[in-house]
Scaffold this active site. Structure first.
Site, PDB file in Angstrom:
ATOM      1  N   THR A  27      37.022 -36.153 -12.242  1.00 35.68           N
ATOM      2  CA  THR A  27      35.777 -36.456 -11.536  1.00 35.68           C
ATOM      3  C   THR A  27      36.121 -36.694 -10.081  1.00 35.68           C
ATOM      4  OG1 THR A  27      35.984 -38.819 -12.074  1.00 35.68           O
ATOM      5  CG2 THR A  27      34.666 -37.470 -13.565  1.00 35.68           C
ATOM      6  N   SER A  42      -7.061  -1.111  -6.587  1.00 38.71           N
ATOM      7  CA  SER A  42      -6.626  -1.434  -5.231  1.00 38.71           C
ATOM      8  C   SER A  42      -5.139  -1.708  -5.305  1.00 38.71           C
ATOM      9  CB  SER A  42      -7.369  -2.674  -4.715  1.00 38.71           C
ATOM     10  OG  SER A  42      -6.719  -3.219  -3.578  1.00 38.71           O
ATOM     11  N   THR A  43      -4.458  -1.514  -4.185  1.00 36.23           N
ATOM     12  CA  THR A  43      -3.059  -1.949  -4.133  1.00 36.23           C
ATOM     13  C   THR A  43      -2.942  -3.402  -4.556  1.00 36.23           C
ATOM     14  OG1 THR A  43      -2.475  -0.395  -2.377  1.00 36.23           O
ATOM     15  CG2 THR A  43      -1.112  -2.375  -2.565  1.00 36.23           C
ATOM     16  N   ASN A  44      -3.972  -4.190  -4.235  1.00 36.68           N
ATOM     17  CA  ASN A  44      -3.876  -5.638  -4.398  1.00 36.68           C
ATOM     18  C   ASN A  44      -3.946  -6.107  -5.842  1.00 36.68           C
ATOM     19  OD1 ASN A  44      -3.878  -5.413  -1.660  1.00 36.68           O
ATOM     20  ND2 ASN A  44      -5.952  -6.208  -1.377  1.00 36.68           N
ATOM     21  N   LYS A  47      51.418 -12.625  -3.591  1.00 33.50           N
ATOM     22  CA  LYS A  47      50.207 -13.438  -3.645  1.00 33.50           C
ATOM     23  C   LYS A  47      49.092 -12.671  -4.355  1.00 33.50           C
ATOM     24  CE  LYS A  47      47.310 -16.417  -0.737  1.00 33.50           C
ATOM     25  NZ  LYS A  47      45.962 -15.977  -1.090  1.00 33.50           N
ATOM     26  N   SER A  50      47.342 -10.113  -0.554  1.00 35.59           N
ATOM     27  CA  SER A  50      47.633 -10.311   0.859  1.00 35.59           C
ATOM     28  C   SER A  50      48.328  -9.087   1.428  1.00 35.59           C
ATOM     29  CB  SER A  50      48.526 -11.534   1.057  1.00 35.59           C
ATOM     30  OG  SER A  50      48.914 -11.663   2.404  1.00 35.59           O
ATOM     31  N   SER A  51      48.059  -8.836   2.711  1.00 43.78           N
ATOM     32  CA  SER A  51      48.752  -7.761   3.418  1.00 43.78           C
ATOM     33  C   SER A  51      50.058  -8.243   4.047  1.00 43.78           C
ATOM     34  CB  SER A  51      47.844  -7.196   4.514  1.00 43.78           C
ATOM     35  OG  SER A  51      47.530  -8.213   5.458  1.00 43.78           O
ATOM     36  N   THR A  56       0.822  -1.209   0.000  1.00 46.32           N
ATOM     37  CA  THR A  56       0.000   0.000   0.000  1.00 46.32           C
ATOM     38  C   THR A  56       0.853   1.255   0.000  1.00 46.32           C
ATOM     39  OG1 THR A  56      -1.827  -1.112   1.123  1.00 46.32           O
ATOM     40  CG2 THR A  56      -1.765   1.279   1.291  1.00 46.32           C
TER      41      THR A  56
END
Length: 471
Positions: free
Chosen positions: A191, A144-146, A329, A323-324, A105
């Protein structure tokens, strides 16, 4: 108008509220803003939905005008206002949260108020002078909203799916291009993460294209037709109260013209007003695609793993330091980001499932969550597909020599020799190769089990990656 405060006063069922004078929304929208500040995802972030609402309102006004229930001036004002929305104007006037109580609504009243106030200015009146063009009496006439809200969701989703087609097709084509590029590169298939039999890298990427094409086909074959069946004209619960007999026909015909789609009325409006089945179906298709994209991302991460202590069959373009603490990396951040998007889409499907199940009797009050999550999933997938294509797939390189070396050193090629040596002999050779570290070919040659000519024929690339041609 309160000039000093630069506001206007509007009233509704609950009383009076001061509305900023520059705003085109009204009192009911303001109450929704005050009540629902939940997700930080606003209606204004979903322009296809806003435009769909405008299309529905335009179609309804046209039907009411055709039935002589709406005069020409008011119809012209509403049509003008709707066209402004379709021209991407006033979208900032839809500030309500996508998650909202009231079965939509708040959204319906947001569009009603915005259209009324745009229309009032078109009629040379001030915003809020609703005696000349009323959000409920005029803009929402016979509605209607519906029935408006679910119809607009469906119209918006059709447009969203259309928009998703472009990144979807482009991603598929990118995989096809890589399939062609890698068609000559022999590698091991696997697999259960164990060596299986040879294939080409092109076949692997071709399978990615095929599986996504299957999903795109299903999305386009099933959903536009399903979403084109609407409950417009059913009003509150599907009985069509407060409408005239021909209203539904006129409104849907007008909506078909505006959307350039063959929109049609649901055969049972009461069922259509409460049922969320089409939305669940769309969500399941989006989830299916997300599952596939996540699996593909996992495969690319595995194939590029290492680079020195992993499979390292393909090389992903470095996008940022990984990486820090670990120099040099680089992480597969684009496939990882695709994984995250896919997890969100899968989670959205669960939210949609629960919301669809939670409806009671003649209406599903959880529809705002369904709308939000469907639009979000399509938007996320579209953006992620573009990212995946441009920042990952297009720039993948094959480590061809390494792929070939893995094939030659693999136990898996023994499968190709099974028809010539028999299961017992090939099993013995495979076990011996595993234990000694020698290659299968070296052991076969040492025991003189097959001639060089037969070996060359059996292990030719074309004979290992497809059925043999009959002589």
């Amino acid at each position: 108008m309160n000039i000093k405060m630069n506001t206007r006063t509007e009233k509704d069922l609950l009383g009076y509220k001061e509305i900023p004078a520059h705003c085109y929304y009204g009192v009911q929208t303001l109450r929704a803003m005050e009540n629902f500040n939940l997700s930080q995802n606003k209606l204004s972030q979903f322009p296809v939905f806003i435009k769909a609402l405008a299309m529905v309102k335009s179609a309804c006004a046209h039907a009411n005008f055709k039935l002589n229930n709406l005069d020409e001036n008011k119809n012209n004002a509403i049509q003008y206002a709707c066209q402004q929305i379709l021209n991407n104007q006033y979208h900032d006037q839809f500030p309500i949260d996508m998650i909202q109580g009231g079965a939509g609504t708040s959204t319906n009243m947001n569009i009603n108020e915005v259209l009324a106030n745009i229309g009032l200015e078109y009629l040379e009146h001030l915003k809020g002078e609703y005696q000349y063009l009323h959000p409920n009496n005029d803009v929402n006439m016979s509605q209607s909203t519906n029935d408006v809200y679910p119809t607009a969701i469906k119209v918006g989703l059709i447009s969203a799916i259309d928009q998703l087609n472009t990144p979807f097709k482009n991603l598929i084509q990118s995989f096809k291009n890589k399939s062609d590029e890698f068609a000559h590169i022999l590698k091991m298939g696997r697999t259960q993460l164990q060596d299986a039999v040879p294939m080409t890298l092109g076949q692997e990427f071709g399978a990615f294209a095929t599986t996504l094409q299957n999903d795109l086909n299903k999305l386009n074959q099933i959903m536009p037709d399903a979403l084109s069946v609407v409950n417009l004209g059913g009003t509150a619960i599907g009985t069509g109260i407060n409408t005239e007999v021909q209203y539904r026909e006129y409104a849907i015909a007008s909506l078909s013209e505006m959307t350039q789609r063959n929109m049609s009325s649901a055969p049972d409006l009461i069922e259509a007003t409460s049922d969320m089945g089409d939305f669940v179906l769309l969500s399941s298709l989006l989830k299916r695609t997300a599952i596939k994209l996540s699996k593909i991302s996992n495969d690319l991460r595995l194939l590029s793993s290492g680079p020195r202590a992993g499979l390292n069959e393909i090389h992903l373009e470095p996008r940022q330091p990984g990486s820090s603490i670990m120099p040099g990396k680089v992480n597969p951040v684009i496939p990882e980001a695709m994984n995250l998007v896919c997890f969100q889409v899968i989670a959205n499907d669960l939210a949609i499932t629960l919301a669809a199940e939670a409806g009671q009797l003649q209406l599903n009050a959880m529809e705002p969550l369904i709308a939000f999550k469907l639009f979000e999933s399509i938007d996320l997938l579209g953006k992620a597909m573009q990212m995946f294509q441009h920042k990952c797939i297009e720039n993948i390189r094959a480590n061809a020599e390494h792929c070939q070396a893995l094939v030659e050193n693999s136990i898996g090629i023994i499968t190709a020799l099974n028809p010539y040596l028999g299961y017992e002999t090939t099993t013995r050779i495979a076990k011996q190769a595993n234990e000694s570290g020698q290659s299968v070919l070296a052991l076969i040659k040492a025991e003189n089990l097959l001639s060089e000519q037969i070996l060359a024929d059996v292990l030719a690339v074309n004979n290992m990656v497809q059925p043999k041609q009959c002589a």
